[in-house]
Design a protein around this motif. Structure first.
Motif, PDB file in Angstrom:
ATOM      1  N   ALA A 192     115.521  27.123  47.401  1.00 46.95           N
ATOM      2  CA  ALA A 192     115.932  28.339  46.696  1.00 46.95           C
ATOM      3  C   ALA A 192     115.993  28.091  45.193  1.00 46.95           C
ATOM      4  CB  ALA A 192     117.289  28.811  47.211  1.00 46.95           C
ATOM      5  N   PHE A 193     116.554  26.967  44.789  1.00 44.78           N
ATOM      6  CA  PHE A 193     116.656  26.645  43.364  1.00 44.78           C
ATOM      7  C   PHE A 193     115.269  26.548  42.723  1.00 44.78           C
ATOM      8  CE2 PHE A 193     121.096  24.388  43.336  1.00 44.78           C
ATOM      9  CZ  PHE A 193     121.685  25.586  43.696  1.00 44.78           C
ATOM     10  N   ARG A 194     114.326  25.942  43.427  1.00 45.32           N
ATOM     11  CA  ARG A 194     112.963  25.851  42.883  1.00 45.32           C
ATOM     12  C   ARG A 194     112.343  27.234  42.728  1.00 45.32           C
ATOM     13  NH1 ARG A 194     112.609  21.142  46.264  1.00 45.32           N
ATOM     14  NH2 ARG A 194     111.616  22.340  47.935  1.00 45.32           N
ATOM     15  N   ASP A 195     112.600  28.094  43.694  1.00 47.24           N
ATOM     16  CA  ASP A 195     112.077  29.457  43.618  1.00 47.24           C
ATOM     17  C   ASP A 195     112.691  30.200  42.433  1.00 47.24           C
ATOM     18  OD1 ASP A 195     110.544  31.690  45.088  1.00 47.24           O
ATOM     19  OD2 ASP A 195     112.534  32.570  44.837  1.00 47.24           O
ATOM     20  N   PHE A 196     113.992  30.051  42.241  1.00 48.80           N
ATOM     21  CA  PHE A 196     114.660  30.713  41.113  1.00 48.80           C
ATOM     22  C   PHE A 196     114.091  30.219  39.786  1.00 48.80           C
ATOM     23  CE2 PHE A 196     118.784  30.925  43.834  1.00 48.80           C
ATOM     24  CZ  PHE A 196     118.204  31.887  44.644  1.00 48.80           C
ATOM     25  N   GLN A 197     113.916  28.903  39.686  1.00 50.34           N
ATOM     26  CA  GLN A 197     113.391  28.334  38.444  1.00 50.34           C
ATOM     27  C   GLN A 197     111.992  28.859  38.156  1.00 50.34           C
ATOM     28  OE1 GLN A 197     114.779  26.467  36.052  1.00 50.34           O
ATOM     29  NE2 GLN A 197     112.834  26.624  34.947  1.00 50.34           N
ATOM     30  N   SER A 198     111.175  28.928  39.191  1.00 51.62           N
ATOM     31  CA  SER A 198     109.808  29.412  39.022  1.00 51.62           C
ATOM     32  C   SER A 198     109.787  30.872  38.577  1.00 51.62           C
ATOM     33  CB  SER A 198     109.037  29.252  40.339  1.00 51.62           C
ATOM     34  OG  SER A 198     107.761  29.839  40.253  1.00 51.62           O
ATOM     35  N   LYS A 199     110.553  31.714  39.244  1.00 50.32           N
ATOM     36  CA  LYS A 199     110.568  33.135  38.902  1.00 50.32           C
ATOM     37  C   LYS A 199     111.171  33.367  37.519  1.00 50.32           C
ATOM     38  CE  LYS A 199     110.549  34.911  43.630  1.00 50.32           C
ATOM     39  NZ  LYS A 199     111.349  35.345  44.790  1.00 50.32           N
ATOM     40  N   HIS A 200     112.234  32.647  37.211  1.00 48.60           N
ATOM     41  CA  HIS A 200     112.873  32.811  35.900  1.00 48.60           C
ATOM     42  C   HIS A 200     111.925  32.395  34.779  1.00 48.60           C
ATOM     43  CE1 HIS A 200     116.211  33.049  33.057  1.00 48.60           C
ATOM     44  NE2 HIS A 200     115.803  31.894  32.563  1.00 48.60           N
ATOM     45  N   ALA A 201     111.269  31.263  34.952  1.00 47.27           N
ATOM     46  CA  ALA A 201     110.374  30.764  33.904  1.00 47.27           C
ATOM     47  C   ALA A 201     109.158  31.668  33.723  1.00 47.27           C
ATOM     48  CB  ALA A 201     109.929  29.341  34.241  1.00 47.27           C
ATOM     49  N   SER A 202     108.598  32.137  34.825  1.00 45.10           N
ATOM     50  CA  SER A 202     107.374  32.936  34.732  1.00 45.10           C
ATOM     51  C   SER A 202     107.626  34.344  34.208  1.00 45.10           C
ATOM     52  CB  SER A 202     106.686  33.013  36.099  1.00 45.10           C
ATOM     53  OG  SER A 202     107.485  33.713  37.032  1.00 45.10           O
ATOM     54  N   THR A 203     108.886  34.768  34.175  1.00 49.59           N
ATOM     55  CA  THR A 203     109.211  36.106  33.666  1.00 49.59           C
ATOM     56  C   THR A 203     110.016  36.056  32.371  1.00 49.59           C
ATOM     57  OG1 THR A 203     111.205  36.185  35.064  1.00 49.59           O
ATOM     58  CG2 THR A 203     109.176  37.130  35.973  1.00 49.59           C
ATOM     59  N   GLU A 204     110.087  34.889  31.750  1.00 52.10           N
ATOM     60  CA  GLU A 204     110.885  34.761  30.525  1.00 52.10           C
ATOM     61  C   GLU A 204     110.418  35.737  29.449  1.00 52.10           C
ATOM     62  OE1 GLU A 204     113.803  33.486  27.882  1.00 52.10           O
ATOM     63  OE2 GLU A 204     113.607  33.303  30.054  1.00 52.10           O
ATOM     64  N   HIS A 205     109.120  36.005  29.402  1.00 52.37           N
ATOM     65  CA  HIS A 205     108.585  36.870  28.352  1.00 52.37           C
ATOM     66  C   HIS A 205     109.133  38.292  28.413  1.00 52.37           C
ATOM     67  CE1 HIS A 205     106.085  37.745  31.844  1.00 52.37           C
ATOM     68  NE2 HIS A 205     105.723  38.869  31.267  1.00 52.37           N
ATOM     69  N   ILE A 206     109.598  38.737  29.575  1.00 52.07           N
ATOM     70  CA  ILE A 206     110.102  40.110  29.646  1.00 52.07           C
ATOM     71  C   ILE A 206     111.563  40.204  29.203  1.00 52.07           C
ATOM     72  CG2 ILE A 206     108.500  40.602  31.529  1.00 52.07           C
ATOM     73  CD1 ILE A 206     110.818  40.753  33.442  1.00 52.07           C
ATOM     74  N   ARG A 207     112.225  39.058  29.046  1.00 52.96           N
ATOM     75  CA  ARG A 207     113.632  39.060  28.630  1.00 52.96           C
ATOM     76  C   ARG A 207     113.808  38.844  27.133  1.00 52.96           C
ATOM     77  NH1 ARG A 207     113.882  36.681  33.724  1.00 52.96           N
ATOM     78  NH2 ARG A 207     113.204  34.713  32.819  1.00 52.96           N
ATOM     79  N   VAL A 208     112.740  38.593  26.417  1.00 52.18           N
ATOM     80  CA  VAL A 208     112.860  38.244  25.004  1.00 52.18           C
ATOM     81  C   VAL A 208     112.060  39.220  24.149  1.00 52.18           C
ATOM     82  CG1 VAL A 208     113.222  35.804  25.508  1.00 52.18           C
ATOM     83  CG2 VAL A 208     110.899  36.646  25.113  1.00 52.18           C
ATOM     84  N   LEU A 209     112.359  39.220  22.859  1.00 51.47           N
ATOM     85  CA  LEU A 209     111.582  40.019  21.923  1.00 51.47           C
ATOM     86  C   LEU A 209     110.154  39.483  21.846  1.00 51.47           C
ATOM     87  CD1 LEU A 209     114.173  40.329  19.009  1.00 51.47           C
ATOM     88  CD2 LEU A 209     113.411  42.176  20.520  1.00 51.47           C
ATOM     89  N   PRO A 210     109.195  40.327  21.483  1.00 46.79           N
ATOM     90  CA  PRO A 210     107.831  39.823  21.305  1.00 46.79           C
ATOM     91  C   PRO A 210     107.807  38.673  20.300  1.00 46.79           C
ATOM     92  CG  PRO A 210     107.851  42.216  21.262  1.00 46.79           C
ATOM     93  CD  PRO A 210     109.278  41.785  21.256  1.00 46.79           C
ATOM     94  N   ALA A 211     107.018  37.655  20.590  1.00 47.88           N
ATOM     95  CA  ALA A 211     106.931  36.503  19.693  1.00 47.88           C
ATOM     96  C   ALA A 211     106.389  36.935  18.333  1.00 47.88           C
ATOM     97  CB  ALA A 211     106.028  35.437  20.305  1.00 47.88           C
ATOM     98  N   SER A 212     106.916  36.330  17.292  1.00 45.82           N
ATOM     99  CA  SER A 212     106.434  36.610  15.938  1.00 45.82           C
ATOM    100  C   SER A 212     106.233  35.295  15.197  1.00 45.82           C
ATOM    101  CB  SER A 212     107.433  37.487  15.177  1.00 45.82           C
ATOM    102  OG  SER A 212     108.620  36.761  14.894  1.00 45.82           O
TER     103      SER A 212
END
Length: 333
Positions: A299-319
């Motif tokens: 479960a922890f590996r799955d959480f890490q994978s999903k969290h990392a692969s969706t990090e871009h939707i939680r942050v402002l666009p890169a500048s």
């Protein structure tokens, strides 16, 4: 505090007051707004947010939008009206089929499905889902397409990355069309657009950038899905909505949030997610939740994978100025 399966339980009265005060302050902020608009989906999250919005600014200052398209589950609009009627708020129903079709989203998606199942027609129903044996088998998150011809014949085939992206891109057009409608009516009324994303969805990335993630405020993103259910009971959200199986409602064949993305029921998922988030060891987590240590690690590996692969939707666009190291390190100030 010692970790246990009940560690995520909240005080619904406290949370209701907290969110009420937060929403009230946001409406009175800069720029000052005249009320709150909520997309009412017929699910428990939006029902809770609509209820809390009424507590914050009064029912006369809350507008509910019902946002169906041709593949939405009809029960969604029915349940949305139950919420709206129970709260006594104004509502507008915006049919999104033409908006979605204007991007050729249905047509291009159906073309991909037809390449997989040549006899597929738009009258067939379909969804996509992940394997559900998360705790018991080491596996990858490959999506499978499920097609129902309406005659009792259900077929399935694992999707390639390109096929998956084509199907999810079309689904996201639906979600982003909802956001556009919310802002169209919200700006007309000078209303704050309130999001409905909960903490479980936020951490694991089960929402759409510039879709259900495109809002003015996220007032329940600090609450796990389990806490949403606690609040729903406290707020007396209609029972059938509290008992409804959560669904993205973006595919013609209904699929649960669990089958589509999370792969675990929320009563197991949320304590595991808390443990992962706060670095509780796999051994301690397993003991508290009556699971095997290997199950927790999966479960922890799955959480890490999903969290990392969706990090871009939680942050402002890169500048360049904020994010590009080569530039930041050369700044003269």
């Amino acid at each position: 505090m010692k970790f246990s399966k009940d560690i995520i339980r909240s005080n619904p009265e406290y949370e209701a007051d907290l969110v009420r005060d937060f929403l009230s302050a946001q409406v009175k902020g800069v720029p000052k707004r005249d009320g709150i608009i909520v997309g009412v989906s017929g699910g428990v999250d939006s029902a809770v947010v609509a209820s809390l919005a009424v507590r914050a600014v009064g029912k006369e200052n809350v507008l509910g939008l019902i946002l169906p398209e041709k593949e939405s589950n009809p029960i969604s609009a029915e349940y949305a009206m139950k919420v709206i009627n129970s709260l006594g708020i104004e509502h507008i129903k915006v049919e999104l089929t033409e908006s979605v079709a204007s991007f050729d989203a249905y047509k291009n998606r159906d073309k991909v499905i037809k390449e997989i199942f040549p006899d597929y027609t738009p009258e067939y129903k379909f969804n996509i889902y992940l394997p559900q044996n998360l705790l018991d088998v080491d596996r990858y998150n490959f999506y499978t397409l499920r097609v129902d011809d309406g005659k009792g014949n259900i077929r399935e085939k694992r999707l390639t990355k390109k096929q998956l992206l084509a199907i999810t891109a079309a689904a996201n057009v639906k979600i982003r069309s909802r956001m556009i409608a919310l802002y169209y009516w919200g700006e007309q009324e000078n209303y704050l657009v309130a999001g409905t994303t909960n903490k479980t969805e936020f951490i694991l990335g089960d929402y759409c950038k510039f879709g259900d993630g495109g809002t003015d405020v996220e007032c329940v993103s600090h609450l796990y899905k389990t806490n949403i259910y606690e609040l729903a009971e406290y707020l007396e959200v209609p029972k059938e909505i509290r008992e409804r199986t959560p669904s993205p409602d973006t595919f013609s064949l209904p699929v649960s949030d669990t089958d589509f993305y999370f792969c675990l029921p929320f009563n197991i998922l949320d304590p595991l997610l808390y443990a992962w988030q706060y670095n509780i060891s796999a051994a301690e987590t397993a003991s508290a939740l009556d699971l095997g240590e290997d199950q927790v690690k999966r479960a922890f590996r799955d959480f890490q994978s999903k969290h990392a692969s969706t990090e871009h939707i939680r942050v402002l666009p890169a500048s360049i100025e904020r994010d590009w190291t080569q530039f930041v390190n050369k700044k003269p100030f």
